[in-house]
Design a protein around this motif. Sequence first.
Motif, PDB file in Angstrom:
ATOM      1  N   GLN A  89       0.831  -1.195   0.000  1.00 24.04           N
ATOM      2  CA  GLN A  89       0.000   0.000   0.000  1.00 24.04           C
ATOM      3  C   GLN A  89       0.869   1.250   0.000  1.00 24.04           C
ATOM      4  OE1 GLN A  89      -3.449   0.295   2.623  1.00 24.04           O
ATOM      5  NE2 GLN A  89      -3.034  -1.794   3.304  1.00 24.04           N
ATOM      6  N   PHE A  90       2.180   1.097   0.078  1.00 20.78           N
ATOM      7  CA  PHE A  90       3.051   2.247   0.176  1.00 20.78           C
ATOM      8  C   PHE A  90       3.197   2.987  -1.140  1.00 20.78           C
ATOM      9  CE2 PHE A  90       4.690   0.050   4.029  1.00 20.78           C
ATOM     10  CZ  PHE A  90       4.268   1.018   4.906  1.00 20.78           C
ATOM     11  N   SER A  91       2.325   2.702  -2.140  1.00 17.28           N
ATOM     12  CA  SER A  91       2.201   3.617  -3.256  1.00 17.28           C
ATOM     13  C   SER A  91       1.736   4.964  -2.701  1.00 17.28           C
ATOM     14  CB  SER A  91       1.196   3.095  -4.280  1.00 17.28           C
ATOM     15  OG  SER A  91      -0.040   2.846  -3.652  1.00 17.28           O
ATOM     16  N   PRO A 151      24.585   9.366   8.013  1.00 21.45           N
ATOM     17  CA  PRO A 151      23.867   8.122   7.693  1.00 21.45           C
ATOM     18  C   PRO A 151      23.139   7.526   8.894  1.00 21.45           C
ATOM     19  CG  PRO A 151      26.003   8.136   6.611  1.00 21.45           C
ATOM     20  CD  PRO A 151      25.988   9.334   7.530  1.00 21.45           C
ATOM     21  N   ARG A 152      23.788   7.522  10.044  1.00 17.50           N
ATOM     22  CA  ARG A 152      23.169   6.907  11.222  1.00 17.50           C
ATOM     23  C   ARG A 152      21.939   7.688  11.674  1.00 17.50           C
ATOM     24  NH1 ARG A 152      26.541   5.115  16.630  1.00 17.50           N
ATOM     25  NH2 ARG A 152      24.822   4.020  17.689  1.00 17.50           N
ATOM     26  N   HIS A 153      22.072   8.998  11.739  1.00 15.44           N
ATOM     27  CA  HIS A 153      20.944   9.833  12.164  1.00 15.44           C
ATOM     28  C   HIS A 153      19.816   9.766  11.134  1.00 15.44           C
ATOM     29  CE1 HIS A 153      18.631  12.972  13.965  1.00 15.44           C
ATOM     30  NE2 HIS A 153      18.827  13.814  12.967  1.00 15.44           N
ATOM     31  N   PHE A 154      20.190   9.749   9.850  1.00 14.58           N
ATOM     32  CA  PHE A 154      19.188   9.664   8.790  1.00 14.58           C
ATOM     33  C   PHE A 154      18.387   8.373   8.897  1.00 14.58           C
ATOM     34  CE2 PHE A 154      18.376   7.531   4.704  1.00 14.58           C
ATOM     35  CZ  PHE A 154      17.319   8.318   4.249  1.00 14.58           C
ATOM     36  N   ALA A 155      19.076   7.236   8.994  1.00  8.49           N
ATOM     37  CA  ALA A 155      18.388   5.939   9.032  1.00  8.49           C
ATOM     38  C   ALA A 155      17.430   5.862  10.220  1.00  8.49           C
ATOM     39  CB  ALA A 155      19.409   4.811   9.097  1.00  8.49           C
ATOM     40  N   ARG A 156      17.897   6.353  11.381  1.00  2.88           N
ATOM     41  CA  ARG A 156      17.058   6.318  12.576  1.00  2.88           C
ATOM     42  C   ARG A 156      15.844   7.245  12.435  1.00  2.88           C
ATOM     43  NH1 ARG A 156      20.862   6.840  15.910  1.00  2.88           N
ATOM     44  NH2 ARG A 156      20.826   9.100  16.103  1.00  2.88           N
ATOM     45  N   SER A 157      16.058   8.436  11.905  1.00  7.43           N
ATOM     46  CA  SER A 157      14.976   9.411  11.767  1.00  7.43           C
ATOM     47  C   SER A 157      13.966   8.976  10.710  1.00  7.43           C
ATOM     48  CB  SER A 157      15.554  10.777  11.379  1.00  7.43           C
ATOM     49  OG  SER A 157      16.454  11.244  12.367  1.00  7.43           O
ATOM     50  N   PHE A 158      14.455   8.400   9.620  1.00  8.72           N
ATOM     51  CA  PHE A 158      13.579   7.956   8.538  1.00  8.72           C
ATOM     52  C   PHE A 158      12.611   6.889   9.048  1.00  8.72           C
ATOM     53  CE2 PHE A 158      12.291   5.550   4.855  1.00  8.72           C
ATOM     54  CZ  PHE A 158      12.216   6.471   3.819  1.00  8.72           C
ATOM     55  N   LYS A 159      13.146   5.894   9.751  1.00 11.85           N
ATOM     56  CA  LYS A 159      12.287   4.825  10.253  1.00 11.85           C
ATOM     57  C   LYS A 159      11.322   5.342  11.310  1.00 11.85           C
ATOM     58  CE  LYS A 159      12.180   0.107  11.949  1.00 11.85           C
ATOM     59  NZ  LYS A 159      12.952  -1.091  12.334  1.00 11.85           N
ATOM     60  N   THR A 197      12.254   1.066   7.057  1.00 11.15           N
ATOM     61  CA  THR A 197      13.658   1.411   6.861  1.00 11.15           C
ATOM     62  C   THR A 197      13.865   2.033   5.483  1.00 11.15           C
ATOM     63  OG1 THR A 197      14.255  -0.715   5.874  1.00 11.15           O
ATOM     64  CG2 THR A 197      14.345  -0.550   8.296  1.00 11.15           C
ATOM     65  N   PRO A 198      14.935   2.822   5.304  1.00 16.26           N
ATOM     66  CA  PRO A 198      15.207   3.385   3.977  1.00 16.26           C
ATOM     67  C   PRO A 198      15.345   2.310   2.910  1.00 16.26           C
ATOM     68  CG  PRO A 198      16.531   4.496   5.641  1.00 16.26           C
ATOM     69  CD  PRO A 198      15.876   3.345   6.327  1.00 16.26           C
ATOM     70  N   ALA A 199      16.039   1.220   3.217  1.00 17.64           N
ATOM     71  CA  ALA A 199      16.229   0.155   2.223  1.00 17.64           C
ATOM     72  C   ALA A 199      14.900  -0.456   1.811  1.00 17.64           C
ATOM     73  CB  ALA A 199      17.154  -0.917   2.789  1.00 17.64           C
ATOM     74  N   ARG A 200      14.013  -0.671   2.775  1.00 19.48           N
ATOM     75  CA  ARG A 200      12.700  -1.241   2.467  1.00 19.48           C
ATOM     76  C   ARG A 200      11.889  -0.273   1.626  1.00 19.48           C
ATOM     77  NH1 ARG A 200       8.995  -4.494   5.420  1.00 19.48           N
ATOM     78  NH2 ARG A 200       7.324  -5.094   3.988  1.00 19.48           N
ATOM     79  N   ALA A 201      11.953   1.010   1.939  1.00 19.75           N
ATOM     80  CA  ALA A 201      11.208   2.008   1.175  1.00 19.75           C
ATOM     81  C   ALA A 201      11.707   2.064  -0.269  1.00 19.75           C
ATOM     82  CB  ALA A 201      11.341   3.378   1.827  1.00 19.75           C
ATOM     83  N   ARG A 225      10.913   0.977  -5.919  1.00 22.10           N
ATOM     84  CA  ARG A 225      11.478   0.425  -7.154  1.00 22.10           C
ATOM     85  C   ARG A 225      10.578  -0.676  -7.721  1.00 22.10           C
ATOM     86  NH1 ARG A 225      17.942   0.160  -5.560  1.00 22.10           N
ATOM     87  NH2 ARG A 225      18.554   2.048  -6.704  1.00 22.10           N
ATOM     88  N   ILE A 226      10.098  -1.555  -6.847  1.00 18.21           N
ATOM     89  CA  ILE A 226       9.228  -2.630  -7.316  1.00 18.21           C
ATOM     90  C   ILE A 226       7.922  -2.063  -7.865  1.00 18.21           C
ATOM     91  CG2 ILE A 226       7.808  -4.569  -6.535  1.00 18.21           C
ATOM     92  CD1 ILE A 226      10.082  -5.405  -4.727  1.00 18.21           C
ATOM     93  N   GLU A 227       7.379  -1.060  -7.185  1.00 17.21           N
ATOM     94  CA  GLU A 227       6.149  -0.435  -7.662  1.00 17.21           C
ATOM     95  C   GLU A 227       6.332   0.131  -9.074  1.00 17.21           C
ATOM     96  OE1 GLU A 227       3.475   2.211  -5.144  1.00 17.21           O
ATOM     97  OE2 GLU A 227       4.556   3.667  -6.365  1.00 17.21           O
TER      98      GLU A 227
END
Length: 318
Positions: free
Chosen positions: A205-207, A247-255, A261-265, A270-272
Amino acid sequence: MHAPTETLSVSFLIYPGFQLLDLAGPLAVFETAGHLGGRPYRLSTHAVGGGLVRPSCGIPVLSEPLEALATQAPDTVLVVGGYGSRQAMQDGALLEALRTHGGRARRVGSVCSGAFVLAASGWLDGRRATTHWARSQEFARRFPQVRLEPDCIHVQDGPVWTSAGITAGTDLALALLAADQGEALARAVARQLVVYYRRPGGQSQFSALLEMSPSGGRFATLLDHIRQNPGAALDVDSLAEHCHMSPRHFARSFKAELGITPARAVERLRIEAACAALEEGGLSVKAVAERYGFGDPERLRRACQRVLGISPVALRRV
C-alpha cells in the motif's frame, strides 16, 4: 475452480455509513464476469432489518434482512468498509450473522475497514489480515490477536480474505474471480473495467508513501527523489547526503517518521515502478531490471518473489 454444479454467489453485508465504492467495485467485477461469458454470480446485499441502507454518501441501497442468508446459503460473504464500521463492529446482530452464516460459506472476507467488523466477530483471531493503511494503528491496538500486514493490497489466510482501502476491493474481487474461474477471465474483466489487472495481494500500500508521511514532513522531497530516480544510487549514505544528515541519524529518523527502513522504502518504490512498467508492456524484463535499479533480471525476480510472491513475468499484460 468450481465444479459446474456449484453455486457462485456473493453476499455483501452493509450497514449505515458504509462506503459505496467498497460495494460497487466488487459488484462490478462479479457482474462483468457473467457478461463476458463466465458463470454468473448471484449477488445480494444484506443488513440488519433489511430495506434501504444509507452509505456515507447518502444514496440509499436496497438490502435484504440478515435472516435471508439462512435460506440463500451464499458461497462467499463479504463485509464492506466505511465510516460506519466503528458502529457496525458493535452491532451484535450483524456480528452473530457473520459468525453463523459466514461459517456455512466457503469463504468470508472484508473490504477496507470492513476488517474491523470481521475481526470483532472473531473471524480474524490468529490469522493474517490487512485493512486501510490510515486505520492500521487503530486496528492493531483493538485486535492484537490478529497478525496485521498493513502494507498489503489484500491477504488470504485459509478461507478468510481481507483487503486494503476502498479501490483494493476491486483487486480482491478480481483475485476471488481468478480463484473461481481462472486468470484469463479475471484479466478480461480487468480490461473491460479499464483497471490494472490485478495488483498482487502482496503489493505494498506504500504507493501512498508520501501521504503516509506527515504533511510537510522532512522526507517528502526525498521520497519524490526516489520515485523520480529509481535507477540511481539509493543506498543509505547517498540518501543521507541528499538530506544533509549523517547516515546513522538519517536511518534512525527515517524509520521513526515513516515506520519503514530506507532500504525497504527504496525496494518498495522500485518494485512499484517496475511493476507498472511490466504491466504496461513495451520493455523487456531485462530492460526494466536495469532501468529501475535492480541491475539484472534475477535480482528483480528475487525481489518480486520476496515482496509480491510472484515472478516479474506474471505481471506482464496478456
